[in-house]
Design an enzyme around this catalytic site. Structure first.
Site, PDB file in Angstrom:
ATOM      1  N   ASP A  90      58.915  98.164  47.580  1.00 38.53           N
ATOM      2  CA  ASP A  90      59.069  97.408  46.338  1.00 38.53           C
ATOM      3  C   ASP A  90      60.414  96.681  46.342  1.00 38.53           C
ATOM      4  O   ASP A  90      61.262  96.919  47.202  1.00 38.53           O
ATOM      5  CB  ASP A  90      58.987  98.413  45.165  1.00 38.53           C
ATOM      6  CG  ASP A  90      58.889  97.716  43.821  1.00 38.53           C
ATOM      7  OD1 ASP A  90      58.524  96.530  43.790  1.00 38.53           O
ATOM      8  OD2 ASP A  90      59.194  98.360  42.798  1.00 38.53           O
ATOM      9  N   GLU A  98      62.312  91.330  47.419  1.00 31.42           N
ATOM     10  CA  GLU A  98      62.535  89.870  47.416  1.00 31.42           C
ATOM     11  C   GLU A  98      63.912  89.513  47.981  1.00 31.42           C
ATOM     12  O   GLU A  98      64.032  88.395  48.495  1.00 31.42           O
ATOM     13  CB  GLU A  98      62.408  89.321  45.991  1.00 31.42           C
ATOM     14  CG  GLU A  98      61.025  89.446  45.399  1.00 31.42           C
ATOM     15  CD  GLU A  98      60.688  90.888  44.991  1.00 31.42           C
ATOM     16  OE1 GLU A  98      61.624  91.649  44.742  1.00 31.42           O
ATOM     17  OE2 GLU A  98      59.509  91.216  44.949  1.00 31.42           O
ATOM     18  N   ASP A 116      54.611  93.137  38.591  1.00 30.62           N
ATOM     19  CA  ASP A 116      54.546  93.692  37.239  1.00 30.62           C
ATOM     20  C   ASP A 116      53.737  92.858  36.258  1.00 30.62           C
ATOM     21  O   ASP A 116      54.228  92.392  35.229  1.00 30.62           O
ATOM     22  CB  ASP A 116      55.961  93.908  36.714  1.00 30.62           C
ATOM     23  CG  ASP A 116      56.727  94.864  37.614  1.00 30.62           C
ATOM     24  OD1 ASP A 116      56.078  95.506  38.468  1.00 30.62           O
ATOM     25  OD2 ASP A 116      57.957  94.947  37.493  1.00 30.62           O
TER      26      ASP A 116
HETATM   27  C1  GLC Z   1      59.163  97.471  39.950  1.00 33.68           C
HETATM   28  C2  GLC Z   1      57.737  97.512  40.521  1.00 33.68           C
HETATM   29  C3  GLC Z   1      56.925  98.494  39.723  1.00 33.68           C
HETATM   30  C4  GLC Z   1      57.588  99.864  39.762  1.00 33.68           C
HETATM   31  C5  GLC Z   1      59.005  99.766  39.215  1.00 33.68           C
HETATM   32  C6  GLC Z   1      59.775 101.073  39.342  1.00 33.68           C
HETATM   33  O1  GLC Z   1      59.151  96.932  38.687  1.00 33.68           O
HETATM   34  O2  GLC Z   1      57.155  96.249  40.555  1.00 33.68           O
HETATM   35  O3  GLC Z   1      55.612  98.549  40.227  1.00 33.68           O
HETATM   36  O4  GLC Z   1      56.853 100.787  39.022  1.00 33.68           O
HETATM   37  O5  GLC Z   1      59.725  98.769  39.925  1.00 33.68           O
HETATM   38  O6  GLC Z   1      59.890 101.477  40.645  1.00 33.68           O
END
Ligand code: GLC
Length: 755
Positions: free
Chosen positions: A356, A359, A434
């Site tokens: 995650d 980017e 998200d």
């Molecule tokens: C980011 C991700 C999300 C995750 C969060 C906490 O917002 O896109 O899916 O739950 O981080 O890790």
């Protein structure tokens, strides 16, 4: 006089690469067999020909591309201090698809876009916000549904694309060289096949990646995880993966455990494995700045962290607070990074990783749209590079490092990644980040996923039920509609944020639970079909979830349809996308269609109005469909599947074919030939129908030993003969079933009957 500004190379008969000064190193390209094209020269113009296209370039860097003698692209490249701008015209009537993960309209004409991987945080409340996490500098220009040109700019620098004016395109790259591939094809399918020849096709993920996946930021203790796991099994809701979000770590320090909340993690995971779950853990590219933290100390000592010009470590605000970013461009760092994952897998038994924030995104970007990495310099082992060049491929590099470490050990690793770039399909599956719990996001998830599919990324999904916003309870109707749509996402994952009421299938009421369970079970019935589609993605780069025009290129209406899609070649899915909607109009392309819910009903092409209530969404099966299915299980691999059903739908289709594919589901042995493949063919001529099941490849000692063939037709079937002997069959509700045909005793099966 001789001059040469650009070099042209051909890759096969329909791909042409033009570059100036040099080729960019983007990690996107895998094809290497090319030959230099020599120009014909007339009046200071260099002319290059390849099949149906002809490119003329003059000394002013004017590039003109003619497609079957018609001017198709005409423009010029002008160099900036860094990078370049390319202005061109294209046919005014054309539409354009691609650019990776983006909302908006599937046809990209009429807007400007950024090619900058970015998290949008609260700005994602607008699903059309641009840019998102995974940009791909590839698009397809479609003139009148007859001529198609793929354009791939092999350049990872941050860029702008301006398609706001019909017939005119402007591409601005902030750095790098002009390095462009032109791909010619007769339709979108051929272009995608060629594009993925250049940037690579995805390997098969572990087979359990196609099961239902449950995730939540907030499964913050062993008790919670075990409770969720048990509920799935007790309630008989199939599920293969449970995710652990940042809650499992000690103070968000990657590769650690919060052992207060998760004491003895290995034991917990062993128990979950016994229950049939796979465990996927999140990893963020944030290394907490803390002199007592081994990972930080080591990476700082080894000089593995991104620094600025003055050699100072760039500090960002990550989940653990002040953090540093690993310099994944550096091959030594990449190797080390991959190894961290592998060791974590070895030690704790986790089955996959969720990359995650790659980017990479800072927590602050959620509020400011800003990113602070700009002064960061990335070191490739020889030279330093700016963030503007590397940002778009940071996620790709991360996924590559992890994938390759596991591949060397012959283990398919499941990686779910948020950011990506051209070529990331070789390493990871992607999800749309998200997304919000709203009807409009539900609908836009289709556009995003279709666009990703066109851009070479077949294994994709969106958070079912919607991730954000905090404190918001997704309404049960929206949830049901999302599960129904999500059943046909290539990756089917339910995920939601912390501070949100629970969103598992049982969190609403009995009815919601029942409908959700039915759809998840349907998904599991379709696993053999889905896996055969995944095999096609691996072989040809084809998307699984795809626009109607992928399968019906000659159907002009199909190019304007954005609220329906094909799930492979046989199923047309028309989800319900509005509140209180109980029926919808569905456009059906050429041919006859069966009603999935009641195959005794057929429909002609055109627009139909379909009533479906809350329990269903309109699903249609194409005439001639051959769909492998199996009985639903609690999880993939719960039993060794020895029998597959082959459902064949016949109205007036003359012929069709499909495959059954089988391998071990977890290693790369299939790449070395260890797999089984059967080709099923249906021919229907003057009322005599033949169905053959031919064993094309049998090198894997698998489990599949029997098939049940089921023929669904409104017509009367007589004289059924299998391999020259009269066969027993059942006839019930217009379905003829011939059960238990052995694949052991019959290498090839020939079924004949009269209709
Ligand atoms: C980011 C991700 C999300 C995750 C969060 C906490 O917002 O896109 O899916 O739950 O981080 O890790």
């Amino acid at each position: 006089m001789s001059w040469r500004i650009f070099t042209l190379e051909k890759y096969g008969d329909n791909i042409l690469r033009i570059w100036k000064k040099g080729k960019n190193k983007t990690y996107a390209i895998v094809a290497d067999k090319s030959t230099i094209l020599r120009p014909k020269k007339t009046n200071n113009i260099n002319i290059y020909e390849l099949g149906r296209i002809r490119i003329s370039i003059d000394e002013q860097q004017k590039i003109m591309l003619e497609y079957e003698e018609e001017k198709f692209l005409d423009g010029h490249v002008s160099d900036g201090e860094l990078g370049f701008v390319w202005f061109f015209t294209y046919p005014r009537s054309a539409s354009i698809y691609g650019l990776g993960e983006k909302g908006g309209r599937l046809n990209r004409v009429g807007r400007k876009y950024l090619l900058v991987n970015r998290e949008q945080g609260i700005f994602f409340s607008n699903p059309d916000v641009d840019p998102l996490h995974a940009n791909v500098p590839f698009f397809i220009i479609n003139k009148d549904n007859k001529k198609f040109l793929g354009v791939f700019i092999n350049n990872s620098w941050h860029a702008k694309v301006d398609f706001s004016r019909r017939g005119k395109g402007v591409l601005m790259f902030t750095g790098g060289f002009f390095d462009v591939f032109f791909i010619i094809g007769n339709n979108i399918r051929e272009i995608i096949e060629s594009y993925t020849h250049i940037t690579g096709r995805p390997p098969l993920p572990p087979i359990w990646a196609f099961g239902y996946q449950q995730s939540h930021w907030g499964y913050s203790s062993k008790e919670k995880i075990m409770r969720i796991a048990k509920k799935f099994r007790d309630m008989g809701i199939p599920c293969d993966i449970i995710y652990l979000d940042i809650d499992y770590m000690h103070r968000a320090k990657i590769f650690t455990w919060n052992t207060d909340a998760f004491p003895k993690p290995r034991e917990m995971i062993d128990v979950l494995h016994k229950m049939g779950f796979k465990i996927v853990v999140i990893v963020d590219p944030f290394i907490k700045v803390d002199e007592r933290y081994q990972l930080y100390k080591y990476s700082k000592w080894k000089n593995y962290l991104v620094r600025n010009k003055r050699g100072k470590i760039i500090l960002v605000k990550g989940w653990p607070g002040k953090s540093a970013i690993p310099d994944l461009l550096n091959p030594d760092v990449a190797k080390w990074w991959g190894m961290l994952y592998y060791l974590f897998h070895k030690k704790y038994g986790v089955d996959g990783f969720w990359n995650d924030m790659n980017e990479p995104s800072e927590i602050v970007s959620v509020y400011t749209r800003d990113t602070k990495f700009r002064p960061g310099l990335f070191f490739d082992g020889k030279r330093y590079h700016q963030f503007k060049e590397i940002g778009n491929i940071f996620g790709l590099l991360e996924n590559k490092a992890v994938h390759e470490t596991f591949r060397r050990r012959n283990r398919r690793v499941f990686i779910l990644s948020r950011s990506g770039f051209a070529g990331v399909q070789r390493y990871a599956v992607l999800w749309t980040g998200d997304i919000w719990s709203s009807w409009i996001h539900l609908a836009k998830s289709i556009i995003m996923l279709l666009s990703m599919g066109i851009s070479g990324l077949p294994f994709v999904g969106a958070d079912i039920g919607g991730f954000a916003p905090k404190y918001f309870r997704v309404d049960k109707e929206l949830f049901v509609r999302w599960i129904q749509l999500g059943t046909f996402y290539p990756i089917m994952r339910n995920h939601y944020t912390k501070w949100k009421p629970s969103q598992e299938p049982w969190s609403f009421d009995k009815k919601t639970l029942r409908i959700s369970k039915n759809f998840i079970r349907l998904r599991y019935r379709l696993i053999p079909y889905l896996y055969s589609l995944a095999y096609m993605s691996y072989k040809k780069g084809y998307p699984i979830m795809r626009p109607l025009f992928f399968d019906f290129p000659e159907d002009n209406v199909s190019y304007s349809i954005e609220t329906e899609f094909m799930f492979g070649p046989w199923l047309l899915i028309a989800p319900i996308l509005r509140k209180k909607q109980r029926k919808r109009k569905v456009y059906l392309p050429r041919g006859k269609w069966f009603d999935f819910w009641d195959p005794t009903k057929t429909f002609k092409n055109g627009i139909v109005e379909y009533y479906c209530g809350i329990e269903r969404i309109p699903i249609f099966i194409r005439d001639g469909a051959i769909i492998p299915t199996q009985k639903p299980l609690d999880y993939i691999g719960k039993e060794k599947i020895d029998t597959i059903n082959i459902d064949i739908y016949i109205d007036s289709a003359k012929e069709s074919s499909w495959i059954i594919y089988e391998d071990d589901g977890e290693t790369y042995d299939y790449e070395r030939g260890k797999y089984n493949l059967w080709v099923i063919q249906m021919k229907n001529m003057s009322n005599k129908t033949r169905v053959s099941v031919i064993n094309k490849h049998k090198k894997y000692d698998g489990h599949l030993t029997k098939i049940n063939i089921r023929i669904l037709t409104m017509k009367k079937i007589r004289n059924i003969i299998i391999n020259n002997t009269v066969s027993d069959y059942k006839y019930e509700d217009n379905i003829v079933s011939i059960d238990n045909i052995s694949l052991r005793t019959n290498n090839n099966i020939m079924l004949k009957f009269s209709i």
